[in-house]
Design a protein around this motif. Structure first.
Motif, PDB file in Angstrom:
ATOM      1  N   THR A 232       0.803  -1.232   0.000  1.00  0.00           N
ATOM      2  CA  THR A 232       0.000   0.000   0.000  1.00  0.00           C
ATOM      3  C   THR A 232       0.834   1.279   0.000  1.00  0.00           C
ATOM      4  OG1 THR A 232      -0.116   0.127   2.429  1.00  0.00           O
ATOM      5  CG2 THR A 232      -1.775  -1.219   1.312  1.00  0.00           C
ATOM      6  N   GLY A 233       2.108   1.170   0.408  1.00  0.00           N
ATOM      7  CA  GLY A 233       2.929   2.377   0.506  1.00  0.00           C
ATOM      8  C   GLY A 233       2.454   3.332   1.581  1.00  0.00           C
ATOM      9  N   GLY A 234       1.640   2.835   2.507  1.00  0.00           N
ATOM     10  CA  GLY A 234       1.082   3.691   3.551  1.00  0.00           C
ATOM     11  C   GLY A 234      -0.237   4.314   3.158  1.00  0.00           C
ATOM     12  N   GLY A 235      -0.682   4.106   1.924  1.00  0.00           N
ATOM     13  CA  GLY A 235      -1.895   4.725   1.425  1.00  0.00           C
ATOM     14  C   GLY A 235      -3.090   3.784   1.464  1.00  0.00           C
ATOM     15  N   PRO A 236      -4.208   4.255   0.872  1.00  0.00           N
ATOM     16  CA  PRO A 236      -4.361   5.544   0.186  1.00  0.00           C
ATOM     17  C   PRO A 236      -4.239   6.725   1.146  1.00  0.00           C
ATOM     18  CG  PRO A 236      -6.481   4.427   0.416  1.00  0.00           C
ATOM     19  CD  PRO A 236      -5.443   3.448   0.855  1.00  0.00           C
ATOM     20  N   GLY A 237      -3.513   7.730   0.726  1.00  0.00           N
ATOM     21  CA  GLY A 237      -3.173   8.831   1.626  1.00  0.00           C
ATOM     22  C   GLY A 237      -2.233   8.328   2.698  1.00  0.00           C
ATOM     23  N   ILE A 238      -2.670   8.417   3.943  1.00  0.00           N
ATOM     24  CA  ILE A 238      -1.902   7.861   5.057  1.00  0.00           C
ATOM     25  C   ILE A 238      -2.762   6.860   5.835  1.00  0.00           C
ATOM     26  CG2 ILE A 238      -0.375   9.852   5.307  1.00  0.00           C
ATOM     27  CD1 ILE A 238      -2.136  10.823   7.606  1.00  0.00           C
ATOM     28  N   ALA A 239      -3.712   6.245   5.128  1.00  0.00           N
ATOM     29  CA  ALA A 239      -4.691   5.376   5.787  1.00  0.00           C
ATOM     30  C   ALA A 239      -4.066   4.113   6.355  1.00  0.00           C
ATOM     31  CB  ALA A 239      -5.807   5.004   4.811  1.00  0.00           C
ATOM     32  N   THR A 240      -2.975   3.624   5.762  1.00  0.00           N
ATOM     33  CA  THR A 240      -2.342   2.395   6.254  1.00  0.00           C
ATOM     34  C   THR A 240      -0.957   2.681   6.841  1.00  0.00           C
ATOM     35  OG1 THR A 240      -1.492   1.913   4.027  1.00  0.00           O
ATOM     36  CG2 THR A 240      -3.595   0.924   4.649  1.00  0.00           C
ATOM     37  N   MET A 241      -0.789   3.859   7.354  1.00  0.00           N
ATOM     38  CA  MET A 241       0.481   4.209   7.998  1.00  0.00           C
ATOM     39  C   MET A 241       0.703   3.321   9.218  1.00  0.00           C
ATOM     40  SD  MET A 241       3.004   6.414   7.601  1.00  0.00           S
ATOM     41  CE  MET A 241       2.222   7.668   6.575  1.00  0.00           C
ATOM     42  N   LEU A 242       1.940   2.808   9.360  1.00  0.00           N
ATOM     43  CA  LEU A 242       2.354   2.018  10.506  1.00  0.00           C
ATOM     44  C   LEU A 242       3.550   2.687  11.162  1.00  0.00           C
ATOM     45  CD1 LEU A 242       2.076  -1.601   9.019  1.00  0.00           C
ATOM     46  CD2 LEU A 242       0.553  -0.555  10.697  1.00  0.00           C
ATOM     47  N   PRO A 243       3.847   2.368  12.437  1.00  0.00           N
ATOM     48  CA  PRO A 243       4.994   3.013  13.106  1.00  0.00           C
ATOM     49  C   PRO A 243       6.299   2.874  12.333  1.00  0.00           C
ATOM     50  CG  PRO A 243       3.639   1.894  14.720  1.00  0.00           C
ATOM     51  CD  PRO A 243       3.060   1.542  13.382  1.00  0.00           C
ATOM     52  N   SER A 244       6.548   1.725  11.727  1.00  0.00           N
ATOM     53  CA  SER A 244       7.785   1.544  10.973  1.00  0.00           C
ATOM     54  C   SER A 244       7.850   2.481   9.776  1.00  0.00           C
ATOM     55  CB  SER A 244       7.909   0.095  10.511  1.00  0.00           C
ATOM     56  OG  SER A 244       6.781  -0.294   9.749  1.00  0.00           O
ATOM     57  N   ILE A 245       6.709   2.766   9.156  1.00  0.00           N
ATOM     58  CA  ILE A 245       6.675   3.697   8.024  1.00  0.00           C
ATOM     59  C   ILE A 245       6.923   5.117   8.507  1.00  0.00           C
ATOM     60  CG2 ILE A 245       5.262   4.581   6.136  1.00  0.00           C
ATOM     61  CD1 ILE A 245       3.846   1.940   6.002  1.00  0.00           C
ATOM     62  N   VAL A 246       6.442   5.437   9.704  1.00  0.00           N
ATOM     63  CA  VAL A 246       6.716   6.759  10.277  1.00  0.00           C
ATOM     64  C   VAL A 246       8.218   6.934  10.500  1.00  0.00           C
ATOM     65  CG1 VAL A 246       6.331   8.267  12.261  1.00  0.00           C
ATOM     66  CG2 VAL A 246       4.445   6.894  11.363  1.00  0.00           C
ATOM     67  N   VAL A 247       8.882   5.898  11.002  1.00  0.00           N
ATOM     68  CA  VAL A 247      10.332   5.950  11.187  1.00  0.00           C
ATOM     69  C   VAL A 247      11.018   6.212   9.856  1.00  0.00           C
ATOM     70  CG1 VAL A 247      12.373   4.643  11.873  1.00  0.00           C
ATOM     71  CG2 VAL A 247      10.261   4.434  13.200  1.00  0.00           C
ATOM     72  N   TYR A 248      10.633   5.466   8.828  1.00  0.00           N
ATOM     73  CA  TYR A 248      11.224   5.638   7.495  1.00  0.00           C
ATOM     74  C   TYR A 248      10.964   7.042   6.961  1.00  0.00           C
ATOM     75  CZ  TYR A 248      11.727   5.096   2.441  1.00  0.00           C
ATOM     76  OH  TYR A 248      12.082   5.267   1.127  1.00  0.00           O
ATOM     77  N   ASP A 249       9.750   7.541   7.151  1.00  0.00           N
ATOM     78  CA  ASP A 249       9.386   8.865   6.645  1.00  0.00           C
ATOM     79  C   ASP A 249      10.233   9.953   7.281  1.00  0.00           C
ATOM     80  OD1 ASP A 249       7.696  10.817   5.283  1.00  0.00           O
ATOM     81  OD2 ASP A 249       6.869  11.231   7.258  1.00  0.00           O
ATOM     82  N   PHE A 250      10.402   9.909   8.595  1.00  0.00           N
ATOM     83  CA  PHE A 250      11.171  10.945   9.278  1.00  0.00           C
ATOM     84  C   PHE A 250      12.652  10.849   8.946  1.00  0.00           C
ATOM     85  CE2 PHE A 250       7.446  11.930  11.683  1.00  0.00           C
ATOM     86  CZ  PHE A 250       7.653  13.208  12.175  1.00  0.00           C
ATOM     87  N   MET A 251      13.192   9.641   8.899  1.00  0.00           N
ATOM     88  CA  MET A 251      14.634   9.496   8.701  1.00  0.00           C
ATOM     89  C   MET A 251      15.065   9.714   7.262  1.00  0.00           C
ATOM     90  SD  MET A 251      16.081   6.439  11.115  1.00  0.00           S
ATOM     91  CE  MET A 251      16.335   6.697  12.870  1.00  0.00           C
ATOM     92  N   PHE A 252      14.320   9.139   6.318  1.00  0.00           N
ATOM     93  CA  PHE A 252      14.797   9.112   4.936  1.00  0.00           C
ATOM     94  C   PHE A 252      14.020  10.006   3.990  1.00  0.00           C
ATOM     95  CE2 PHE A 252      15.795   4.958   6.849  1.00  0.00           C
ATOM     96  CZ  PHE A 252      17.165   4.982   6.721  1.00  0.00           C
ATOM     97  N   GLN A 253      12.809  10.410   4.349  1.00  0.00           N
ATOM     98  CA  GLN A 253      12.049  11.320   3.505  1.00  0.00           C
ATOM     99  C   GLN A 253      12.203  12.768   3.967  1.00  0.00           C
ATOM    100  OE1 GLN A 253      10.409  10.324   0.731  1.00  0.00           O
ATOM    101  NE2 GLN A 253      11.055   8.209   1.090  1.00  0.00           N
ATOM    102  N   ARG A 254      12.107  12.977   5.269  1.00  0.00           N
ATOM    103  CA  ARG A 254      12.226  14.339   5.805  1.00  0.00           C
ATOM    104  C   ARG A 254      13.638  14.673   6.260  1.00  0.00           C
ATOM    105  NH1 ARG A 254       6.729  15.125   9.502  1.00  0.00           N
ATOM    106  NH2 ARG A 254       5.358  13.784   8.233  1.00  0.00           N
ATOM    107  N   GLY A 255      14.470  13.664   6.460  1.00  0.00           N
ATOM    108  CA  GLY A 255      15.834  13.912   6.911  1.00  0.00           C
ATOM    109  C   GLY A 255      15.912  14.413   8.334  1.00  0.00           C
ATOM    110  N   VAL A 256      15.055  13.879   9.229  1.00  0.00           N
ATOM    111  CA  VAL A 256      15.050  14.278  10.637  1.00  0.00           C
ATOM    112  C   VAL A 256      15.456  13.059  11.458  1.00  0.00           C
ATOM    113  CG1 VAL A 256      13.722  15.282  12.528  1.00  0.00           C
ATOM    114  CG2 VAL A 256      13.207  15.918  10.155  1.00  0.00           C
ATOM    115  N   LEU A 257      16.756  12.906  11.702  1.00  0.00           N
ATOM    116  CA  LEU A 257      17.242  11.731  12.418  1.00  0.00           C
ATOM    117  C   LEU A 257      16.715  11.666  13.841  1.00  0.00           C
ATOM    118  CD1 LEU A 257      20.989  11.468  11.304  1.00  0.00           C
ATOM    119  CD2 LEU A 257      19.082  10.003  10.649  1.00  0.00           C
TER     120      LEU A 257
END
Length: 293
Positions: A232-257
């Motif tokens: 799902t990639g966390g979608g549609p939208g952020i409907a299937t967001m999981l904690p592990s995806i949040v970690v990936y989003d902050f570290m590698f998408q937003r660059g907030v270690l």
């Protein structure tokens, strides 16, 4: 000889120590990063719980925590039920048992990414099950959970249960085969049917297997990432967001270690909330056994 006595220790302990240092070291490093203002690169500094407050205050984490509960409970129940059902069926000494065991265990050998991609094809309304049934003639059939915000999380449950049910089956089958045959014969002599025999005799005898399956599957659920990203990639939208995806989003998408590390630590706390009670319960059972032994 001294060499012969030392060789097993030289073979076992160095890799074990390296693994322990690696796991513990990077865990402590991640905890330290979670209290720093680190962004693209680690930074020295102390900002207290600011990263944790920022993570817990986001909509992404709120949805991820809710999805974690829904996914964890549904995945645990469905996988356990399927694994137990398959184990009971195979335990009937049916023909081709070895082949069936291999077939049911095969999904476990497939990577989560492959599982996510394949199930993404199957559940895609324009490619998979819905299109096949519509082409047959049932035009009113709909199975578009993959694009439904309220049901998309259950597609991850289905794919995860398909992959992990073979593992649960193997554990349950080992437990069923370890039940004393005399207990089964005694139940049959008393007139108990198959359903009552399993419910009253067999299943209570393998309750430690249930505990082990629950703990392992909950670890799978908490750490689920690649399956959800591929499906799902966390979608549609952020409907299937999981904690592990949040970690990936902050570290590698937003660059907030710092924020990503805080989310990772929260995931670790979720996992510890499962493992610590299990360890304490197991320790209590051992103490009870020694006291009555």
């Amino acid at each position: 000889m001294i060499r012969d006595r030392l060789l097993p220790y030289l073979v076992i302990w160095p890799p074990l120590l390296v693994g322990i240092v690696h796991v513990v070291g990077f865990t402590l490093y991640t905890v330290w990063l979670s209290f720093t203002p680190s962004t693209l690169v680690p930074q020295v500094g102390w900002i207290g719980l600011r990263n944790y407050k920022a993570i817990l205050g986001t909509r992404n984490w709120e949805i991820a925590a809710h999805n974690m509960v829904v996914y964890g409970v549904c995945f645990l129940l469905l996988t356990t039920a399927l694994g137990l059902l398959l184990a009971i069926l195979i335990d009937q000494k049916i023909r081709g048992e070895n082949a069936l065991r291999a077939i049911f265990l095969y999904p476990l050998a497939v990577s989560f990414v492959v599982t996510g991609v394949v199930w993404g094809w199957l559940l895609n309304p324009g490619l998979g099950i819905q299109k096949l049934v519509n082409d047959i003639g049932w035009l009113g059939f709909r199975f578009d959970w993959l694009i439904d915000r309220n049901r998309a999380i259950y597609t991850i449950v289905i794919a995860g249960a398909w992959q992990a049910s073979g593992f649960a089956m193997a554990l349950f089958l080992a437990g069923l085969r370890s039940v004393d045959a005399d207990l089964m014969k005694a139940a049959q002599i008393d007139g108990a049917g198959p359903w009552r025999t399993y419910r009253r005799v067999v299943l209570p005898s393998i309750w430690p297997i249930f505990v082990a399956v629950f703990v392992v599957l909950l670890q799978f659920a908490v750490k689920t990432f690649d399956l959800a990203m591929a499906l799902t990639g966390g979608g549609p939208g952020i409907a299937t967001m999981l904690p592990s995806i949040v970690v990936y989003d902050f570290m590698f998408q937003r660059g907030v270690l710092g924020g990503g590390s805080a989310a990772a630590v929260l995931m670790l706390l979720y996992l510890m909330a499962v493992l610590i009670p299990y360890a304490l319960f197991k320790r209590w059972r051992q103490m009870q056994g020694r006291r009555h032994g």
